[in-house]
Design a protein around this motif. Sequence first.
Motif, PDB file in Angstrom:
ATOM      1  N   GLU A  35      45.051 -65.215  33.755  1.00  0.00           N
ATOM      2  CA  GLU A  35      46.325 -64.826  33.147  1.00  0.00           C
ATOM      3  C   GLU A  35      46.569 -63.366  33.492  1.00  0.00           C
ATOM      4  OE1 GLU A  35      46.203 -65.676  28.998  1.00  0.00           O
ATOM      5  OE2 GLU A  35      45.620 -67.780  29.288  1.00  0.00           O
ATOM      6  N   LYS A  36      47.310 -63.135  34.569  1.00  0.00           N
ATOM      7  CA  LYS A  36      47.468 -61.778  35.080  1.00  0.00           C
ATOM      8  C   LYS A  36      48.580 -61.017  34.371  1.00  0.00           C
ATOM      9  CE  LYS A  36      45.503 -62.328  39.680  1.00  0.00           C
ATOM     10  NZ  LYS A  36      45.718 -62.112  41.120  1.00  0.00           N
ATOM     11  N   SER A  37      48.311 -59.735  34.179  1.00  0.00           N
ATOM     12  CA  SER A  37      49.288 -58.810  33.597  1.00  0.00           C
ATOM     13  C   SER A  37      48.826 -57.404  33.960  1.00  0.00           C
ATOM     14  CB  SER A  37      49.355 -58.982  32.079  1.00  0.00           C
ATOM     15  OG  SER A  37      48.092 -58.690  31.495  1.00  0.00           O
ATOM     16  N   THR A  38      49.601 -56.404  33.570  1.00  0.00           N
ATOM     17  CA  THR A  38      49.184 -55.028  33.806  1.00  0.00           C
ATOM     18  C   THR A  38      48.056 -54.688  32.830  1.00  0.00           C
ATOM     19  OG1 THR A  38      51.390 -54.383  34.531  1.00  0.00           O
ATOM     20  CG2 THR A  38      49.912 -52.620  33.839  1.00  0.00           C
ATOM     21  N   VAL A  39      46.916 -54.285  33.374  1.00  0.00           N
ATOM     22  CA  VAL A  39      45.742 -53.996  32.553  1.00  0.00           C
ATOM     23  C   VAL A  39      45.589 -52.479  32.416  1.00  0.00           C
ATOM     24  CG1 VAL A  39      43.261 -54.289  32.275  1.00  0.00           C
ATOM     25  CG2 VAL A  39      44.613 -56.094  33.376  1.00  0.00           C
ATOM     26  N   ASP A  40      45.651 -51.987  31.185  1.00  0.00           N
ATOM     27  CA  ASP A  40      45.440 -50.568  30.897  1.00  0.00           C
ATOM     28  C   ASP A  40      43.936 -50.327  30.843  1.00  0.00           C
ATOM     29  OD1 ASP A  40      45.210 -48.024  29.898  1.00  0.00           O
ATOM     30  OD2 ASP A  40      46.743 -48.255  28.352  1.00  0.00           O
ATOM     31  N   MET A  41      43.352 -49.978  31.989  1.00  0.00           N
ATOM     32  CA  MET A  41      41.906 -49.805  32.064  1.00  0.00           C
ATOM     33  C   MET A  41      41.411 -48.672  31.163  1.00  0.00           C
ATOM     34  SD  MET A  41      40.325 -52.014  33.932  1.00  0.00           S
ATOM     35  CE  MET A  41      39.906 -52.695  35.521  1.00  0.00           C
ATOM     36  N   GLN A  42      42.217 -47.638  31.000  1.00  0.00           N
ATOM     37  CA  GLN A  42      41.800 -46.510  30.167  1.00  0.00           C
ATOM     38  C   GLN A  42      41.540 -46.973  28.731  1.00  0.00           C
ATOM     39  OE1 GLN A  42      42.051 -43.234  31.834  1.00  0.00           O
ATOM     40  NE2 GLN A  42      40.543 -42.682  30.294  1.00  0.00           N
ATOM     41  N   ALA A  43      42.519 -47.678  28.171  1.00  0.00           N
ATOM     42  CA  ALA A  43      42.386 -48.157  26.802  1.00  0.00           C
ATOM     43  C   ALA A  43      41.279 -49.196  26.689  1.00  0.00           C
ATOM     44  CB  ALA A  43      43.711 -48.734  26.319  1.00  0.00           C
ATOM     45  N   LEU A  44      41.189 -50.083  27.680  1.00  0.00           N
ATOM     46  CA  LEU A  44      40.191 -51.157  27.640  1.00  0.00           C
ATOM     47  C   LEU A  44      38.772 -50.583  27.662  1.00  0.00           C
ATOM     48  CD1 LEU A  44      40.418 -54.463  29.625  1.00  0.00           C
ATOM     49  CD2 LEU A  44      38.278 -53.226  29.522  1.00  0.00           C
ATOM     50  N   VAL A  45      38.516 -49.655  28.598  1.00  0.00           N
ATOM     51  CA  VAL A  45      37.178 -49.076  28.731  1.00  0.00           C
ATOM     52  C   VAL A  45      36.813 -48.253  27.498  1.00  0.00           C
ATOM     53  CG1 VAL A  45      35.813 -47.376  30.008  1.00  0.00           C
ATOM     54  CG2 VAL A  45      37.134 -49.110  31.238  1.00  0.00           C
ATOM     55  N   THR A  46      37.776 -47.488  26.993  1.00  0.00           N
ATOM     56  CA  THR A  46      37.512 -46.670  25.801  1.00  0.00           C
ATOM     57  C   THR A  46      37.126 -47.542  24.612  1.00  0.00           C
ATOM     58  OG1 THR A  46      39.065 -44.971  26.549  1.00  0.00           O
ATOM     59  CG2 THR A  46      38.496 -44.980  24.213  1.00  0.00           C
ATOM     60  N   HIS A  47      37.843 -48.648  24.435  1.00  0.00           N
ATOM     61  CA  HIS A  47      37.554 -49.555  23.324  1.00  0.00           C
ATOM     62  C   HIS A  47      36.175 -50.189  23.476  1.00  0.00           C
ATOM     63  CE1 HIS A  47      37.779 -53.287  20.915  1.00  0.00           C
ATOM     64  NE2 HIS A  47      38.501 -52.541  20.096  1.00  0.00           N
ATOM     65  N   VAL A  48      35.840 -50.650  24.684  1.00  0.00           N
ATOM     66  CA  VAL A  48      34.535 -51.272  24.928  1.00  0.00           C
ATOM     67  C   VAL A  48      33.426 -50.251  24.702  1.00  0.00           C
ATOM     68  CG1 VAL A  48      33.021 -52.260  26.699  1.00  0.00           C
ATOM     69  CG2 VAL A  48      35.395 -53.038  26.504  1.00  0.00           C
ATOM     70  N   GLN A  49      33.622 -49.032  25.198  1.00  0.00           N
ATOM     71  CA  GLN A  49      32.617 -47.970  25.048  1.00  0.00           C
ATOM     72  C   GLN A  49      32.357 -47.671  23.574  1.00  0.00           C
ATOM     73  OE1 GLN A  49      34.033 -44.266  24.660  1.00  0.00           O
ATOM     74  NE2 GLN A  49      32.014 -43.892  23.765  1.00  0.00           N
ATOM     75  N   GLN A  50      33.419 -47.531  22.807  1.00  0.00           N
ATOM     76  CA  GLN A  50      33.266 -47.230  21.379  1.00  0.00           C
ATOM     77  C   GLN A  50      32.556 -48.375  20.648  1.00  0.00           C
ATOM     78  OE1 GLN A  50      37.312 -46.453  20.244  1.00  0.00           O
ATOM     79  NE2 GLN A  50      37.247 -44.302  20.914  1.00  0.00           N
ATOM     80  N   GLU A  51      32.900 -49.593  21.013  1.00  0.00           N
ATOM     81  CA  GLU A  51      32.303 -50.769  20.383  1.00  0.00           C
ATOM     82  C   GLU A  51      30.809 -50.854  20.657  1.00  0.00           C
ATOM     83  OE1 GLU A  51      32.760 -55.253  21.614  1.00  0.00           O
ATOM     84  OE2 GLU A  51      34.567 -54.630  20.532  1.00  0.00           O
ATOM     85  N   LEU A  52      30.406 -50.585  21.899  1.00  0.00           N
ATOM     86  CA  LEU A  52      28.999 -50.691  22.268  1.00  0.00           C
ATOM     87  C   LEU A  52      28.178 -49.523  21.729  1.00  0.00           C
ATOM     88  CD1 LEU A  52      29.328 -51.996  25.945  1.00  0.00           C
ATOM     89  CD2 LEU A  52      28.690 -53.305  23.924  1.00  0.00           C
ATOM     90  N   VAL A  53      28.742 -48.326  21.741  1.00  0.00           N
ATOM     91  CA  VAL A  53      28.020 -47.156  21.241  1.00  0.00           C
ATOM     92  C   VAL A  53      27.777 -47.272  19.736  1.00  0.00           C
ATOM     93  CG1 VAL A  53      28.185 -44.661  20.831  1.00  0.00           C
ATOM     94  CG2 VAL A  53      28.743 -45.593  23.075  1.00  0.00           C
ATOM     95  N   SER A  54      28.704 -47.895  19.020  1.00  0.00           N
ATOM     96  CA  SER A  54      28.549 -48.043  17.564  1.00  0.00           C
ATOM     97  C   SER A  54      27.320 -48.863  17.196  1.00  0.00           C
ATOM     98  CB  SER A  54      29.807 -48.687  16.969  1.00  0.00           C
ATOM     99  OG  SER A  54      29.923 -50.047  17.381  1.00  0.00           O
ATOM    100  N   GLN A  55      26.812 -49.640  18.175  1.00  0.00           N
ATOM    101  CA  GLN A  55      25.620 -50.454  17.935  1.00  0.00           C
ATOM    102  C   GLN A  55      24.327 -49.706  18.269  1.00  0.00           C
ATOM    103  OE1 GLN A  55      26.182 -54.112  20.165  1.00  0.00           O
ATOM    104  NE2 GLN A  55      28.338 -54.202  19.606  1.00  0.00           N
ATOM    105  N   GLU A  56      24.461 -48.457  18.733  1.00  0.00           N
ATOM    106  CA  GLU A  56      23.292 -47.655  19.138  1.00  0.00           C
ATOM    107  C   GLU A  56      23.231 -46.388  18.297  1.00  0.00           C
ATOM    108  OE1 GLU A  56      21.221 -48.703  21.475  1.00  0.00           O
ATOM    109  OE2 GLU A  56      22.386 -50.422  22.171  1.00  0.00           O
ATOM    110  N   LYS A  57      23.142 -46.550  17.009  1.00  0.00           N
ATOM    111  CA  LYS A  57      23.240 -45.418  16.073  1.00  0.00           C
ATOM    112  C   LYS A  57      22.091 -44.428  16.212  1.00  0.00           C
ATOM    113  CE  LYS A  57      25.798 -48.144  12.644  1.00  0.00           C
ATOM    114  NZ  LYS A  57      27.095 -47.555  13.003  1.00  0.00           N
ATOM    115  N   ASP A  58      20.921 -44.830  16.687  1.00  0.00           N
ATOM    116  CA  ASP A  58      19.756 -43.950  16.756  1.00  0.00           C
ATOM    117  C   ASP A  58      19.597 -43.285  18.116  1.00  0.00           C
ATOM    118  OD1 ASP A  58      19.112 -44.677  14.142  1.00  0.00           O
ATOM    119  OD2 ASP A  58      17.957 -46.415  14.826  1.00  0.00           O
TER     120      ASP A  58
END
Length: 347
Positions: free
Chosen positions: A196-219
């Motif tokens: 399902e193709k559309s314009t992908v905002d890579m900046q927002a996508l990567v930032t969201h993924v990064q924040q989500e994954l880092v939140s699981q590495e609190k130590d």
Amino acid sequence: DLYNNAPCGYHSLNDSRLIIEMNKTWLKWTGYDRSEVINKMLFTELLTPESKAIFETHFAILKSEGDVTNVELEVVCKNTNILFVVINATAIRDEYGNFIKSRATVFDITARHKAEQKVIAINNELEAFTYSVSHDLRAPLRSIDGYSKILQEDYRSTMDAEANRLLQIIRNNARRMGQLIDDLLDFSRLGRKEMEKSTVDMQALVTHVQQELVSQEKDRKIQFKISRLEQINGDARMMRQVWINLISNAIKYSRLQEVANIEIGSKADGNRVTYFIRDNGVGFDMKYADKLFGVFQRLHNVQEFEGTGVGLALAHRIVSRHGGKIWAEASVNQGATFFFFIPTTQN
């Protein structure tokens, strides 16, 4: 002679769809004699009901616009066999622009059609097999994990440390096998999933993924540097999976460092955008780089770094489906950099 014995079919239809010319090759394919067809049979008489509707639509386009290309039709031969063909046609007009006749070239694609149907059947069988295997494997795995948990909870005090350690190993491996099954299913489904193709905002996508994954590495101390990321046209859900796999790998393989440094960026170059993610982790020996993107291929021991060896294979398949390419550069204990590009113009 060239017209009649060409390796493809030729025909012409008048405004009423009557076949007024047809070469020997085309006649041989259908099994009809020239006397049965020329100036006697409408082209629609050769078609299945479904193909008649397709033909009528494209014949109207041919008369109005002057040509049609790659029209796939099903032809009923004299012996009732079905012939699959693809047709390209041009309109011939008089000096006033009135339609006189069509001039069409026909290619027999029956062998290709049969091969495609065989592939579809094989894929359906594989999907049913994969589902059956995964379903049959999950039940005993749940039992192994469940009964091991009961033993741990109810008899921990009566077992020595070694027995408890072995039970935990059993549970860990049962859960890992369950994850392997899930990853294998995801990998097999990806090839059949519609994009399902559309314009992908890579900046927002990567930032969201990064924040989500880092939140699981609190130590852990993890520093990200994310430069400006170019947008692309693609499947956002698939691209999210690519970044989840790449970023989680960068976090995982840099965990031996006091501070994990991960850098992400992109560069637009002509008709494609290249992205990269760089870490200061354990890296790998480049002589094993060809194994990186294979299913269940791992360059590090599972006891050192958890995982199933499917994440990079998934990323590779997604990037390939977008018409791109993914690769990596690394040195042992010097970190790794993964690159992938996505074309800006895709079919």
